[in-house]
Design an enzyme around this catalytic site. Sequence first.
Site, PDB file in Angstrom:
ATOM      1  N   GLN A   1       1.911  -6.200  -3.103  1.00  0.00           N
ATOM      2  CA  GLN A   1       2.379  -6.238  -1.705  1.00  0.00           C
ATOM      3  C   GLN A   1       3.698  -5.459  -1.590  1.00  0.00           C
ATOM      4  OE1 GLN A   1       1.258  -9.699  -3.023  1.00  0.00           O
ATOM      5  NE2 GLN A   1      -0.661  -8.731  -2.545  1.00  0.00           N
TER       6      GLN A   1
ATOM      7  N   ASP B   1       0.811  -1.227   0.000  1.00  0.00           N
ATOM      8  CA  ASP B   1       0.000   0.000   0.000  1.00  0.00           C
ATOM      9  C   ASP B   1       0.843   1.274   0.000  1.00  0.00           C
ATOM     10  OD1 ASP B   1      -2.230  -1.659   0.123  1.00  0.00           O
ATOM     11  OD2 ASP B   1      -2.238  -1.646   2.306  1.00  0.00           O
TER      12      ASP B   1
ATOM     13  N   GLY C   1      -4.628  -4.347  -3.759  1.00  0.00           N
ATOM     14  CA  GLY C   1      -5.569  -3.293  -4.150  1.00  0.00           C
ATOM     15  C   GLY C   1      -4.730  -2.095  -4.556  1.00  0.00           C
ATOM     16  N   HIS C   2      -4.657  -1.827  -5.825  1.00  0.00           N
ATOM     17  CA  HIS C   2      -3.819  -0.740  -6.340  1.00  0.00           C
ATOM     18  C   HIS C   2      -4.719   0.401  -6.821  1.00  0.00           C
ATOM     19  CE1 HIS C   2      -0.334  -3.782  -7.170  1.00  0.00           C
ATOM     20  NE2 HIS C   2      -0.700  -3.729  -5.914  1.00  0.00           N
TER      21      HIS C   2
ATOM     22  N   LYS D   1       1.856   1.997  -5.117  1.00  0.00           N
ATOM     23  CA  LYS D   1       2.376   1.385  -6.346  1.00  0.00           C
ATOM     24  C   LYS D   1       1.458   1.663  -7.532  1.00  0.00           C
ATOM     25  CE  LYS D   1       2.337  -2.614  -4.327  1.00  0.00           C
ATOM     26  NZ  LYS D   1       2.035  -2.206  -2.938  1.00  0.00           N
TER      27      LYS D   1
HETATM   28  P1  GDP Z   1      -0.760   0.250  -3.540  1.00  0.00           P
HETATM   29  O1  GDP Z   1      -1.361  -1.015  -3.056  1.00  0.00           O
HETATM   30  O2  GDP Z   1       0.708   0.312  -3.271  1.00  0.00           O
HETATM   31  O3  GDP Z   1      -1.082   0.552  -4.970  1.00  0.00           O
HETATM   32  O4  GDP Z   1      -1.395   1.414  -2.666  1.00  0.00           O
HETATM   33  P2  GDP Z   1      -2.970   1.575  -2.296  1.00  0.00           P
HETATM   34  O5  GDP Z   1      -3.698   1.997  -3.497  1.00  0.00           O
HETATM   35  O6  GDP Z   1      -3.449   0.372  -1.581  1.00  0.00           O
HETATM   36  O7  GDP Z   1      -2.869   2.724  -1.203  1.00  0.00           O
HETATM   37  C1  GDP Z   1      -2.288   3.941  -1.472  1.00  0.00           C
HETATM   38  C2  GDP Z   1      -3.322   5.023  -1.191  1.00  0.00           C
HETATM   39  O8  GDP Z   1      -2.650   6.275  -1.125  1.00  0.00           O
HETATM   40  C3  GDP Z   1      -4.349   5.177  -2.295  1.00  0.00           C
HETATM   41  O9  GDP Z   1      -5.559   5.611  -1.715  1.00  0.00           O
HETATM   42  C4  GDP Z   1      -3.780   6.292  -3.177  1.00  0.00           C
HETATM   43  O10 GDP Z   1      -4.774   7.012  -3.885  1.00  0.00           O
HETATM   44  C5  GDP Z   1      -3.136   7.165  -2.132  1.00  0.00           C
HETATM   45  N1  GDP Z   1      -1.956   7.934  -2.569  1.00  0.00           N
HETATM   46  C6  GDP Z   1      -0.960   7.565  -3.417  1.00  0.00           C
HETATM   47  N2  GDP Z   1      -0.030   8.529  -3.477  1.00  0.00           N
HETATM   48  C7  GDP Z   1      -0.428   9.520  -2.648  1.00  0.00           C
HETATM   49  C8  GDP Z   1       0.128  10.782  -2.245  1.00  0.00           C
HETATM   50  O11 GDP Z   1       1.216  11.171  -2.652  1.00  0.00           O
HETATM   51  N3  GDP Z   1      -0.586  11.506  -1.350  1.00  0.00           N
HETATM   52  C9  GDP Z   1      -1.778  11.094  -0.848  1.00  0.00           C
HETATM   53  N4  GDP Z   1      -2.396  11.861   0.025  1.00  0.00           N
HETATM   54  N5  GDP Z   1      -2.329   9.927  -1.199  1.00  0.00           N
HETATM   55  C10 GDP Z   1      -1.669   9.142  -2.069  1.00  0.00           C
HETATM   56  P1  IMO Z   2      -0.959  -4.249  -2.200  1.00  0.00           P
HETATM   57  O1  IMO Z   2      -0.504  -4.865  -3.493  1.00  0.00           O
HETATM   58  C1  IMO Z   2      -0.988  -4.532   2.147  1.00  0.00           C
HETATM   59  C2  IMO Z   2      -1.153  -8.550   3.869  1.00  0.00           C
HETATM   60  C3  IMO Z   2      -2.395  -8.949   4.631  1.00  0.00           C
HETATM   61  C4  IMO Z   2      -1.763  -9.870   5.668  1.00  0.00           C
HETATM   62  C5  IMO Z   2      -0.675 -10.586   4.886  1.00  0.00           C
HETATM   63  C6  IMO Z   2      -1.081 -11.950   4.360  1.00  0.00           C
HETATM   64  O2  IMO Z   2      -2.248  -3.535  -2.296  1.00  0.00           O
HETATM   65  O3  IMO Z   2       0.129  -3.464  -1.567  1.00  0.00           O
HETATM   66  P2  IMO Z   2      -2.671 -12.720   2.356  1.00  0.00           P
HETATM   67  O4  IMO Z   2      -4.121 -12.490   2.115  1.00  0.00           O
HETATM   68  O5  IMO Z   2      -1.790 -12.200   1.286  1.00  0.00           O
HETATM   69  O6  IMO Z   2      -2.351 -14.135   2.711  1.00  0.00           O
HETATM   70  O7  IMO Z   2      -2.343 -11.860   3.704  1.00  0.00           O
HETATM   71  O8  IMO Z   2      -0.377  -9.735   3.790  1.00  0.00           O
HETATM   72  N1  IMO Z   2      -1.389  -8.080   2.479  1.00  0.00           N
HETATM   73  C7  IMO Z   2      -1.289  -6.808   2.100  1.00  0.00           C
HETATM   74  N2  IMO Z   2      -1.047  -5.694   2.840  1.00  0.00           N
HETATM   75  N3  IMO Z   2      -1.104  -4.446   0.808  1.00  0.00           N
HETATM   76  C8  IMO Z   2      -1.307  -5.562   0.057  1.00  0.00           C
HETATM   77  O9  IMO Z   2      -1.305  -5.543  -1.282  1.00  0.00           O
HETATM   78  C9  IMO Z   2      -1.456  -6.795   0.712  1.00  0.00           C
HETATM   79  N4  IMO Z   2      -1.679  -8.064   0.300  1.00  0.00           N
HETATM   80  C10 IMO Z   2      -1.627  -8.837   1.381  1.00  0.00           C
HETATM   81  O10 IMO Z   2      -3.019  -7.844   5.217  1.00  0.00           O
HETATM   82  O11 IMO Z   2      -1.132  -9.108   6.669  1.00  0.00           O
HETATM   83 MG    MG Z   3      -2.906  -1.644  -1.832  1.00  0.00          MG
END
Ligand code: GDP
Ligand code: IMO
Ligand code: MG
Length: 443
Positions: free
Chosen positions: A224, A13, A40-41, A16
Amino acid sequence: MANIVVVGVQWGDEGKGKVVDLLTESAHVVARYQGGHNAGHTVIIKNDKFVLHVIPSGILHKGKTCIIGNGVVIEPKSLIEEIEGLKNRKIYVGKNLFISSVAHIIMPYHAMLDGKNEEAKRERKIGTTGRGIGPAYVDKMARIGFRMGELLDNKRFREKLKTNLKDVNFLLEKKYNHNKLSLEKVYSQYMQYAEYLAPFITDTVVLLNNLIEKGKKVLFEGAQGTLLDIDHGTYPYVTSSSASVGGVCTGLGVSPKRIDGIVGVMKAYTTRVGEGPFPTELTDQLGEDIRLKGGEYGATTGRPRRCGWLDFVSLKHAIRINGFTSIALTKLDVLDELDTIKICSAYTYEDPYKRCECSKKGVACRFTDMPQDAKVLEACRPVYREFNGWKTSTQGVKKLKDLPKQARVYIDYISEALNVNIDIVSTGQRRDEVIILHNPFKS
Ligand code: GDP
Ligand code: IMO
Ligand code: MG
């Protein structure tokens, strides 16, 4: 640079999705190499929010080839829903999407077993996403898993399902007191998925290598993060795949010689979802404030993310393993209102068994390398270095020179102390809220 990898540096999270979306502009192909719909990207384009789970985030750009590699585990129902969800929002998904015929399939019993295993572990649970990821990779390693190509041979699929269900139903009934799964129901359901997904299934190793051979630029998308990597993460509180750079070669069938750059996506602080050690976690009001300001709730499960300070000990570990050529520092704006910002530079640790030299001398151990044992990590305490906050909005800043001085001090310190190139600084959720100092695709 021809081909680059985007990898999470921390516990996932990190943003990415946003970075992949930004860099897709310069790529022809975006290929996911591991994980499943546990990911979840998020990509925000103008006022539209997209959350990608298994489909490469590059799908949101017209004309890009998107590949789901053999290292990914696929839950057909959720993949179909993801495709349909995008189509409903006028995103083209058709001849631009390719699914590896040897990617493993998540079966209905995998999610059930994921839930049951977690229940059985009680307080030692991992806090998985409950999507069946672990059990699907278990079957892959046990060499009893289904691969996408097998969906296309109904007779073979049915036979194997019959065999697998014997063991699965025994476990469900006898160990978990759960109803048995019906062969006919699962079979007919998966044959419907097969019909829908058949046009996408192919040999992506040949496809991808041919594209590379033709000079197409590839972005390898990781899910991840390094600290969730099955080998290099905080085991057992990890996911079940190789999230760090090594996963690219096995998860897509490309040679390491094809990797020209490695972009680490690093949040300006740290978050983690689920259980497991987190030495810099803030369990107080400040942690809540960061969660609120950063919108730190899981993109897949909606769970609140645990928040804390940046941790150089674990970052050094991630840098060592991945060899980042660039860093994309994200969510700087989330720190805007803080008076003081901390960075952990070392851990202290009291050895309960008093085995080490430090304990014999009556002092705590000091670690600057991350201990490999989660039990030890759990007992580590952070040693902090403090920075003054900048107390000015950085949201949407597009030039480094427009950042407040203290924000630049923070960024420079990270770059110098960790010896990394910070090429991208993200200052907001939207595509255009970013400082690009250097495009990693341009050598
Ligand atoms: P990922 O799994 O690495 O793709 O990240 P997620 O999408 O799960 O979580 C990142 C969250 O941060 C999302 O809600 C993005 O919209 C948000 N985000 C990404 N870059 C920035 C930033 O520079 N500032 C803020 N405030 N939010 C950001
Ligand atoms: P993205 O790609 C954050 C975490 C789960 C748990 C551990 C194992 O969005 O960054 P699993 O269901 O994979 O067996 O769970 O890994 N986890 C993540 N945490 N971002 C993710 O993906 C994750 N995918 C799995 O919360 O701690
Ligand atoms: Mg994510």
